[in-house]
Design an enzyme around this catalytic site. Structure first.
Site, mmCIF file in Angstrom:
data_model
loop_
_atom_site.group_PDB
_atom_site.id
_atom_site.type_symbol
_atom_site.label_atom_id
_atom_site.label_comp_id
_atom_site.label_asym_id
_atom_site.label_seq_id
_atom_site.Cartn_x
_atom_site.Cartn_y
_atom_site.Cartn_z
ATOM 1 N N LYS A 33 44.754 49.671 51.148
ATOM 2 C CA LYS A 33 43.437 49.469 50.523
ATOM 3 C C LYS A 33 42.449 48.758 51.436
ATOM 4 C CE LYS A 33 44.157 45.082 48.233
ATOM 5 N NZ LYS A 33 45.229 44.441 47.473
ATOM 6 N N ARG A 128 46.280 36.554 37.847
ATOM 7 C CA ARG A 128 45.569 37.823 37.973
ATOM 8 C C ARG A 128 46.319 38.763 37.026
ATOM 9 N NH1 ARG A 128 44.388 40.930 43.615
ATOM 10 N NH2 ARG A 128 46.314 42.004 43.037
HETATM 11 C C1 LIG Z 1 46.244 44.021 48.000
HETATM 12 C C2 LIG Z 1 47.557 43.933 47.353
HETATM 13 C C3 LIG Z 1 48.707 43.757 48.131
HETATM 14 C C4 LIG Z 1 48.676 43.591 49.627
HETATM 15 O O1 LIG Z 1 48.158 42.343 49.969
HETATM 16 P P1 LIG Z 1 48.130 41.822 51.475
HETATM 17 O O2 LIG Z 1 47.812 40.386 51.344
HETATM 18 O O3 LIG Z 1 47.074 42.601 52.168
HETATM 19 O O4 LIG Z 1 49.464 42.060 52.064
HETATM 20 C C5 LIG Z 1 49.917 43.719 47.463
HETATM 21 N N1 LIG Z 1 49.983 43.859 46.124
HETATM 22 C C6 LIG Z 1 48.904 44.031 45.354
HETATM 23 C C7 LIG Z 1 49.070 44.156 43.891
HETATM 24 C C8 LIG Z 1 47.657 44.063 45.936
HETATM 25 O O5 LIG Z 1 46.576 44.233 45.162
#
Ligand SMILES: *Cc1c(COP(=O)(O)O)cnc(C)c1O
Length: 353
Positions: A33, A128
């Site tokens: 993402k 969250r």
């Molecule tokens: C963005 C996200 C991740 C990845 O996070 P990083 O800190 O970039 O490794 C993992 N799990 C969820 C649910 C996320 O939204």
């Protein structure tokens, strides 16, 4: 064409490979993402050994499918009810926390004859997404009654509440798995977290946690939540280059009646006398100005607006002129914006074959 983002594919590959080596038997979901679901980057992650891909947005997932990514892809932010059809069609699984979404997935799966896996997010304090721990058993039983396929449970820390992933939090998650299994529910995946969870596993593997979802560490070699540069990873994976469109000596203090800047903030300036200032054709539409690090010394980012960034170049060794480029290492917010901005050209660089 500028501005552009240079994408060092081999270095991203190296980061994925290195992490796979360290995490060993733990499955890695490479999270795309932060690069707007870029298919070329997803391919490097997979080549480096990540087991599958995760992205929060269905548009990114569809883009990767259309560019030939055939690995498993999970939607790591809950799909919206309004996009369930696409989610069932294009993904292999989802992370969810609402029963109505489980129900909608099960119903549409039945309709088109394609099941996808469900990982139930559990709330462990970061506040969250997540089902409250005491509600997980009911959630799963009800989902299964609708015909949903439960793959496992997961948690997310360090995002909203800044709650640190600790061994205790992992054990809380594993306790929930035990409870579920004592009720005859098979939990294949326990998804322990994101980049900020890696440091726990460098010390010791916590048996039972068998998946991490990793974006930032692979993409940038950083762990922002854990406030560290991960020393064994590469940090020179992306650079953003922008062109100078004005270069002039100007006073360092604005003059006239001072109101607010273009974003409603009251500007503060320090008087350093006359300074040489460069204006770049790059702005908040393309990057997050606060998360850019100049690749060369002697440059100070003074600020910017939607389409301009102003740099004090007085102390630089370079004798810049209009048309020259200045480059930056992006931190996560700038990477995200640059990769999603139509105004920033992408240049993929492969140093080896
Ligand atoms: C963005 C996200 C991740 C990845 O996070 P990083 O800190 O970039 O490794 C993992 N799990 C969820 C649910 C996320 O939204």
């Amino acid at each position: 064409m500028f501005p552009r983002i240079n994408i060092y594919l081999d270095r991203i590959y190296q980061n994925a490979k290195k992490l796979k080596g360290i995490l060993n038997t733990i499955e890695i979901m490479g999270v795309t993402k932060g690069v707007c679901g870029d298919p070329f980057i997803a391919k490097e992650m997979l080549k480096g050994g990540v087991d599958y891909i995760g992205d929060s947005r269905i548009e990114n997932i569809i883009k990767m499918r259309r560019k030939g990514i055939e690995s498993k892809i999970f939607q790591i932010r809950s799909p919206q009810l309004s996009e369930i059809r696409k989610t069932v069609k294009y993904t292999d699984g989802v992370f969810i926390s609402e029963i109505s979404i489980a129900k909608a997935i099960a119903e549409y799966s039945r309709l088109i004859g394609k099941k996808i896996g469900i990982i139930v997010m559990v709330e462990l304090g970061d506040l969250r997404e997540g089902v409250m721990p005491e509600d997980v058993l009911n959630f799963i039983n009800e989902s299964r009654n609708y015909g949903a396929e439960i793959l496992g449970i997961g948690t997310n820390l360090g995002c909203f509440g800044g709650v640190v992933p600790t061994k205790e939090k992992m054990e809380d998650l594993l306790k929930i798995k035990e409870t579920l299994e004592s009720h005859g529910i098979d939990i294949k995946i326990v998804s322990g977290g994101a980049t900020d969870t890696i440091s726990l596993f460098e010390k010791e593997i916590i048996p039972g946690i068998n998946q991490l979802r990793i974006g930032e560490a692979i993409l940038l070699g950083n762990d922002t939540t854990g406030n560290r540069r991960i020393e064994y990873l590469r940090h020179d994976t992306f650079t953003i280059e922008a062109e100078i469109i004005e270069l002039k000596e100007k006073p360092s203090i604005p003059y006239g009646v001072i109101g607010r800047d273009a974003f409603g903030n009251i500007p503060h300036h320090i008087d350093k006398g006359k300074r040489k200032r460069a204006i770049l054709a790059l702005g908040r539409q393309d990057v997050d100005i606060e998360s850019l690090i100049p690749t060369e010394g002697g440059l100070e980012i003074l600020g910017g607006s939607s389409d301009h960034i102003i740099i004090d170049v007085t102390d630089s060794q370079n004798n810049y002129k209009v048309g020259d480029k200045i480059s930056f290492y992006p931190l996560y917010p700038s990477l995200l914006k640059a990769m999603c901005s139509k105004g920033v050209k992408k240049r993929y660089i492969k140093e080896t074959n």
